[in-house]
Design a protein around this motif. Structure first.
Motif, PDB file in Angstrom:
ATOM      1  N   GLU A   1      53.389 -22.302  62.701  1.00  0.00           N
ATOM      2  CA  GLU A   1      52.957 -22.630  61.343  1.00  0.00           C
ATOM      3  C   GLU A   1      53.710 -23.840  60.792  1.00  0.00           C
ATOM      4  O   GLU A   1      53.110 -24.731  60.186  1.00  0.00           O
ATOM      5  CB  GLU A   1      53.176 -21.424  60.429  1.00  0.00           C
ATOM      6  CG  GLU A   1      52.784 -21.671  59.003  1.00  0.00           C
ATOM      7  CD  GLU A   1      53.092 -20.486  58.115  1.00  0.00           C
ATOM      8  OE1 GLU A   1      52.279 -20.204  57.230  1.00  0.00           O
ATOM      9  OE2 GLU A   1      54.137 -19.839  58.305  1.00  0.00           O
ATOM     10  N   LYS A   2      55.009 -23.920  61.048  1.00  0.00           N
ATOM     11  CA  LYS A   2      55.822 -25.004  60.473  1.00  0.00           C
ATOM     12  C   LYS A   2      55.503 -26.371  61.066  1.00  0.00           C
ATOM     13  O   LYS A   2      55.866 -27.384  60.480  1.00  0.00           O
ATOM     14  CB  LYS A   2      57.313 -24.692  60.622  1.00  0.00           C
ATOM     15  CG  LYS A   2      57.796 -24.668  62.045  1.00  0.00           C
ATOM     16  CD  LYS A   2      59.263 -24.310  62.131  1.00  0.00           C
ATOM     17  CE  LYS A   2      59.694 -24.295  63.590  1.00  0.00           C
ATOM     18  NZ  LYS A   2      61.077 -23.961  63.725  1.00  0.00           N
ATOM     19  N   THR A   3      54.808 -26.437  62.216  1.00  0.00           N
ATOM     20  CA  THR A   3      54.503 -27.741  62.813  1.00  0.00           C
ATOM     21  C   THR A   3      53.011 -28.066  62.806  1.00  0.00           C
ATOM     22  O   THR A   3      52.611 -29.104  63.324  1.00  0.00           O
ATOM     23  CB  THR A   3      55.015 -27.832  64.267  1.00  0.00           C
ATOM     24  OG1 THR A   3      54.301 -26.908  65.077  1.00  0.00           O
ATOM     25  CG2 THR A   3      56.504 -27.591  64.348  1.00  0.00           C
ATOM     26  N   GLN A   4      52.178 -27.210  62.220  1.00  0.00           N
ATOM     27  CA  GLN A   4      50.737 -27.445  62.245  1.00  0.00           C
ATOM     28  C   GLN A   4      50.349 -28.780  61.617  1.00  0.00           C
ATOM     29  O   GLN A   4      49.422 -29.430  62.070  1.00  0.00           O
ATOM     30  CB  GLN A   4      49.984 -26.301  61.568  1.00  0.00           C
ATOM     31  CG  GLN A   4      49.956 -25.065  62.416  1.00  0.00           C
ATOM     32  CD  GLN A   4      49.232 -23.909  61.761  1.00  0.00           C
ATOM     33  OE1 GLN A   4      48.645 -24.038  60.696  1.00  0.00           O
ATOM     34  NE2 GLN A   4      49.265 -22.760  62.411  1.00  0.00           N
ATOM     35  N   SER A   5      51.082 -29.210  60.613  1.00  0.00           N
ATOM     36  CA  SER A   5      50.745 -30.479  59.960  1.00  0.00           C
ATOM     37  C   SER A   5      50.998 -31.679  60.873  1.00  0.00           C
ATOM     38  O   SER A   5      50.492 -32.764  60.625  1.00  0.00           O
ATOM     39  CB  SER A   5      51.537 -30.632  58.665  1.00  0.00           C
ATOM     40  OG  SER A   5      52.923 -30.691  58.945  1.00  0.00           O
ATOM     41  N   GLU A   6      51.774 -31.506  61.944  1.00  0.00           N
ATOM     42  CA  GLU A   6      52.064 -32.588  62.877  1.00  0.00           C
ATOM     43  C   GLU A   6      51.001 -32.719  63.970  1.00  0.00           C
ATOM     44  O   GLU A   6      50.977 -33.706  64.692  1.00  0.00           O
ATOM     45  CB  GLU A   6      53.435 -32.373  63.520  1.00  0.00           C
ATOM     46  CG  GLU A   6      54.560 -32.403  62.507  1.00  0.00           C
ATOM     47  CD  GLU A   6      55.898 -32.112  63.148  1.00  0.00           C
ATOM     48  OE1 GLU A   6      56.133 -32.551  64.287  1.00  0.00           O
ATOM     49  OE2 GLU A   6      56.710 -31.427  62.503  1.00  0.00           O
ATOM     50  N   TRP A   7      50.123 -31.732  64.100  1.00  0.00           N
ATOM     51  CA  TRP A   7      49.094 -31.740  65.145  1.00  0.00           C
ATOM     52  C   TRP A   7      47.868 -32.499  64.640  1.00  0.00           C
ATOM     53  O   TRP A   7      46.872 -31.903  64.242  1.00  0.00           O
ATOM     54  CB  TRP A   7      48.740 -30.310  65.550  1.00  0.00           C
ATOM     55  CG  TRP A   7      49.755 -29.747  66.473  1.00  0.00           C
ATOM     56  CD1 TRP A   7      50.945 -29.191  66.135  1.00  0.00           C
ATOM     57  CD2 TRP A   7      49.683 -29.715  67.890  1.00  0.00           C
ATOM     58  NE1 TRP A   7      51.616 -28.804  67.255  1.00  0.00           N
ATOM     59  CE2 TRP A   7      50.864 -29.114  68.344  1.00  0.00           C
ATOM     60  CE3 TRP A   7      48.727 -30.126  68.821  1.00  0.00           C
ATOM     61  CZ2 TRP A   7      51.124 -28.927  69.697  1.00  0.00           C
ATOM     62  CZ3 TRP A   7      48.986 -29.934  70.165  1.00  0.00           C
ATOM     63  CH2 TRP A   7      50.173 -29.342  70.589  1.00  0.00           C
ATOM     64  N   LEU A   8      47.972 -33.802  64.671  1.00  0.00           N
ATOM     65  CA  LEU A   8      46.905 -34.667  64.192  1.00  0.00           C
ATOM     66  C   LEU A   8      46.498 -35.636  65.291  1.00  0.00           C
ATOM     67  O   LEU A   8      47.342 -36.047  66.101  1.00  0.00           O
ATOM     68  CB  LEU A   8      47.376 -35.463  62.968  1.00  0.00           C
ATOM     69  CG  LEU A   8      47.787 -34.651  61.746  1.00  0.00           C
ATOM     70  CD1 LEU A   8      48.412 -35.558  60.698  1.00  0.00           C
ATOM     71  CD2 LEU A   8      46.592 -33.909  61.188  1.00  0.00           C
TER      72      LEU A   8
END
Length: 118
Positions: A91-98
């Motif tokens: 959850e804490k790294t989902q914003s980095e999966w772009l």
């Protein structure tokens, strides 16, 4: 980019999930994604992966979600090629999966379509 988890499933040509990676002839799923598998670290090939697409699956483990991702892997001596896999993303790294994000991976020398986060 440190994305925290290793791949859990790989997709074959029919887009169906394959069994977990075969490392030195033993089927083993990566139970603790923070454990570095010594056989992979010794025998699998270092490469760079670029995220092409990220799609939600609706599958969860605790607060971490599986995503279907398409990666473009760049492997020395082989060049660039696409890989599609299901990836558990904290959850804490989902914003980095772009799309466009890059990270290090290890590639199975016997089957370059299998890669795990390094």
């Amino acid at each position: 980019m440190d994305l925290g988890f290793r791949a859990k499933r790989w997709f074959g040509p029919s887009e169906e999930p394959l069994r977990a990676a075969v490392v030195q002839g033993i089927d083993e799923e990566i139970e603790n994604p923070f454990d570095a598998d010594a056989a992979m670290m010794r025998h699998w090939l270092p490469a760079t992966a670029t995220i092409v697409t990220v799609e939600r699956t609706g599958e969860w483990v605790d607060r971490n979600e599986f995503f279907d991702v398409t990666l473009e892997i760049e492997l020395d001596g082989v060049g660039r090629y696409p890989v599609r896999q299901r990836q558990l993303v904290p959850e804490k790294t989902q914003s980095e999966w772009l799309p466009g994000g890059e990270f290090d991976v290890l590639v199975d020398p016997a089957d370059h379509s299998k890669a795990v986060l390094a």
